[in-house]
Design a protein around this motif. Sequence first.
Motif, PDB file in Angstrom:
ATOM      1  N   PHE A  22       0.834  -1.202   0.000  1.00  0.00           N
ATOM      2  CA  PHE A  22       0.000   0.000   0.000  1.00  0.00           C
ATOM      3  C   PHE A  22       0.872   1.256   0.000  1.00  0.00           C
ATOM      4  O   PHE A  22       0.692   2.160  -0.790  1.00  0.00           O
ATOM      5  CB  PHE A  22      -0.884  -0.036   1.235  1.00  0.00           C
ATOM      6  N   ALA A  23       1.865   1.272   0.900  1.00  0.00           N
ATOM      7  CA  ALA A  23       2.726   2.442   0.994  1.00  0.00           C
ATOM      8  C   ALA A  23       3.515   2.646  -0.285  1.00  0.00           C
ATOM      9  O   ALA A  23       3.717   3.764  -0.750  1.00  0.00           O
ATOM     10  CB  ALA A  23       3.671   2.297   2.189  1.00  0.00           C
ATOM     11  N   ALA A  24       3.974   1.548  -0.878  1.00  0.00           N
ATOM     12  CA  ALA A  24       4.781   1.670  -2.085  1.00  0.00           C
ATOM     13  C   ALA A  24       3.965   2.158  -3.261  1.00  0.00           C
ATOM     14  O   ALA A  24       4.451   2.877  -4.131  1.00  0.00           O
ATOM     15  CB  ALA A  24       5.402   0.322  -2.417  1.00  0.00           C
ATOM     16  N   SER A 131      -4.552   5.912  -5.122  1.00  0.00           N
ATOM     17  CA  SER A 131      -4.226   5.903  -3.700  1.00  0.00           C
ATOM     18  C   SER A 131      -5.401   5.395  -2.868  1.00  0.00           C
ATOM     19  O   SER A 131      -5.215   4.672  -1.890  1.00  0.00           O
ATOM     20  CB  SER A 131      -3.849   7.311  -3.240  1.00  0.00           C
ATOM     21  N   VAL A 132      -6.616   5.808  -3.261  1.00  0.00           N
ATOM     22  CA  VAL A 132      -7.808   5.328  -2.565  1.00  0.00           C
ATOM     23  C   VAL A 132      -7.902   3.813  -2.685  1.00  0.00           C
ATOM     24  O   VAL A 132      -8.154   3.098  -1.701  1.00  0.00           O
ATOM     25  CB  VAL A 132      -9.068   5.997  -3.127  1.00  0.00           C
ATOM     26  N   ASP A 153     -15.065   6.993  -6.647  1.00  0.00           N
ATOM     27  CA  ASP A 153     -13.665   7.321  -6.383  1.00  0.00           C
ATOM     28  C   ASP A 153     -13.473   8.764  -5.939  1.00  0.00           C
ATOM     29  O   ASP A 153     -12.460   9.094  -5.319  1.00  0.00           O
ATOM     30  CB  ASP A 153     -12.811   7.081  -7.634  1.00  0.00           C
ATOM     31  N   ARG A 154     -14.428   9.631  -6.288  1.00  0.00           N
ATOM     32  CA  ARG A 154     -14.311  11.030  -5.871  1.00  0.00           C
ATOM     33  C   ARG A 154     -14.686  11.152  -4.412  1.00  0.00           C
ATOM     34  O   ARG A 154     -15.657  10.561  -3.957  1.00  0.00           O
ATOM     35  CB  ARG A 154     -15.236  11.910  -6.715  1.00  0.00           C
ATOM     36  N   ARG A 155     -13.930  11.948  -3.678  1.00  0.00           N
ATOM     37  CA  ARG A 155     -14.252  12.104  -2.261  1.00  0.00           C
ATOM     38  C   ARG A 155     -15.532  12.916  -2.111  1.00  0.00           C
ATOM     39  O   ARG A 155     -15.761  13.897  -2.818  1.00  0.00           O
ATOM     40  CB  ARG A 155     -13.102  12.754  -1.503  1.00  0.00           C
ATOM     41  N   ALA A 156     -16.363  12.500  -1.167  1.00  0.00           N
ATOM     42  CA  ALA A 156     -17.596  13.226  -0.884  1.00  0.00           C
ATOM     43  C   ALA A 156     -17.371  14.296   0.166  1.00  0.00           C
ATOM     44  O   ALA A 156     -18.077  15.293   0.216  1.00  0.00           O
ATOM     45  CB  ALA A 156     -18.678  12.255  -0.411  1.00  0.00           C
ATOM     46  N   MET A 180      -8.421   6.572   5.852  1.00  0.00           N
ATOM     47  CA  MET A 180      -7.338   7.396   6.378  1.00  0.00           C
ATOM     48  C   MET A 180      -6.328   7.694   5.276  1.00  0.00           C
ATOM     49  O   MET A 180      -6.076   6.874   4.399  1.00  0.00           O
ATOM     50  CB  MET A 180      -6.629   6.692   7.537  1.00  0.00           C
ATOM     51  N   TYR A 181      -5.737   8.890   5.337  1.00  0.00           N
ATOM     52  CA  TYR A 181      -4.710   9.255   4.379  1.00  0.00           C
ATOM     53  C   TYR A 181      -3.540   8.279   4.461  1.00  0.00           C
ATOM     54  O   TYR A 181      -3.112   7.917   5.565  1.00  0.00           O
ATOM     55  CB  TYR A 181      -4.163  10.660   4.662  1.00  0.00           C
ATOM     56  N   PRO A 182      -2.977   7.860   3.328  1.00  0.00           N
ATOM     57  CA  PRO A 182      -1.745   7.075   3.366  1.00  0.00           C
ATOM     58  C   PRO A 182      -0.655   7.852   4.097  1.00  0.00           C
ATOM     59  O   PRO A 182      -0.443   9.038   3.851  1.00  0.00           O
ATOM     60  CB  PRO A 182      -1.392   6.903   1.885  1.00  0.00           C
TER      61      PRO A 182
END
Length: 494
Positions: A22-24, A131-132, A153-156, A180-182
């Motif tokens: 995920f981080a990569a 990223s999501v 995929d778009r943030r609400a 949560m944000y990466p």
Amino acid sequence: MTIRQGNGPQDGESAGRRTRLFAAGSNGKLPVRKAVRSAKLATLPVAFAGRQAAGVGKRALGRSASEVNRDIQLRTAQHIFEVLGELKGCAAKLGQLLAIYELALPPEIAEPYRIALSRLQDSAPAMLPSSVHAAMAASMGENWRWYFREFDDRRAAAASLGQVHHAVWRDGRPVAVKVMYPGGRQAIENDLEQLRRISTLAGVFLPGADVEAVTEAICACVRAELDYAAEAENQRVFAAAYADDPDIYIPQVIEQCGDVLITEWLDGTPVPRVIASGAQTERDRVGMLMVRFVASGALRTGLLYGDPHPGNFRILPDGRLGVVDFGACSAWPPDGFEELASDYCHALFNGGPPELEAAARRHGFVQAGREFDVEALYALVVPCTEPFKHSTYRMTTPWLRKQVLRVTNPRLSNSVRQTTMPPYFTPFARSALTLIGVLCQLGTEGPFRDEVGRWMPGLLAAFVPPAADDGLPVDLAAVRRQRAGTAVARRSVG
């Protein structure tokens, strides 16, 4: 969570490996790197030291100590607000909490603070779809889409530590997916460390405070909001307690796994919109519902709702108050809190400076052995109790501004500078002060005394004025028992 076989998500890889993948694969991390974040925060104590050194020279040139001290405080506060506005993570969270009081700040501080907060809100980072998807896979497995009929995929909405997406759960229910944000957890830990380093600046405003202990309490509050499992459990407790409430609605938790929390989707009018353009009757109603929710929470759930920020409330189509975001909740009340509240209320409503001094020393609001001007403190604090001295009262921004300016007056003679705050009181202070700020933004008028007393019967006795006919003291214990019985009866029928 239960991982289904066959076409469902597979969990063959370890959580650690999924986190590394995920981080990569993520390019949606918090936008300010650790080195940059540290450098910005590190400028605060350096600049403060420079202002102190300059202040010595100014005093040598004839400026008064109080004038120089005020100048140092105003410049330091301005710098703090500007830096908070450029950061994410917990620094941004603290800035959002302070945003409620923007209009209560002195004009010379409020303007740069307003600009910094505007920048903060406008620049909230949006994760790219890749990223999501990586974040969802890290917490729910590579086949995470199996759980959803649809996923936008778009943030609400943006959250201080993540973002929210609209989706449709596998059974057809509309849901809110909080991700949560990466890199968010590590960014918060970095910010907390920096917060500890600059916390000594609080001594500029409150030299009598136990800054280290209060700072650790703040860090604990912020860190708790990173635990989505705890947040899910908090929300389940509130949802069960308010399941049949005619005025308040808590969305159900659908699922929680890792750094993803999925709850029912709430359609409704955000309270910030009511603040901006709502009719006064609606503003009064919304404000009193918020008071009812926050005041009743501990009695009904054993938890204190710690973040009554306007963005966490919606007015549903049927008129109920919908509540989201249960990360900042604390077990409540702690041992001794009811006695603290009763002692302070009795001192301020039915007593005087001697009773206030006794309460302050008994409950740790003045460090042992420290002298303080209790007469001045009493005169300073009593006006803050005005909303509870009337059957109804209107909360306004000018009223809040007046109280904040009096309490935070930078004069060395300000008695508040001689006091401190016990760490365990921090969650309550955050919740109560944030709520007061929202009520003033709404301009709410209502029966605050009765509503708070309804859910905190131990305080009702303090609202009773002392007897004036026979010259005898009021039997407060008897009044408390009578009012507590009345409150229980009211709850049983309400």
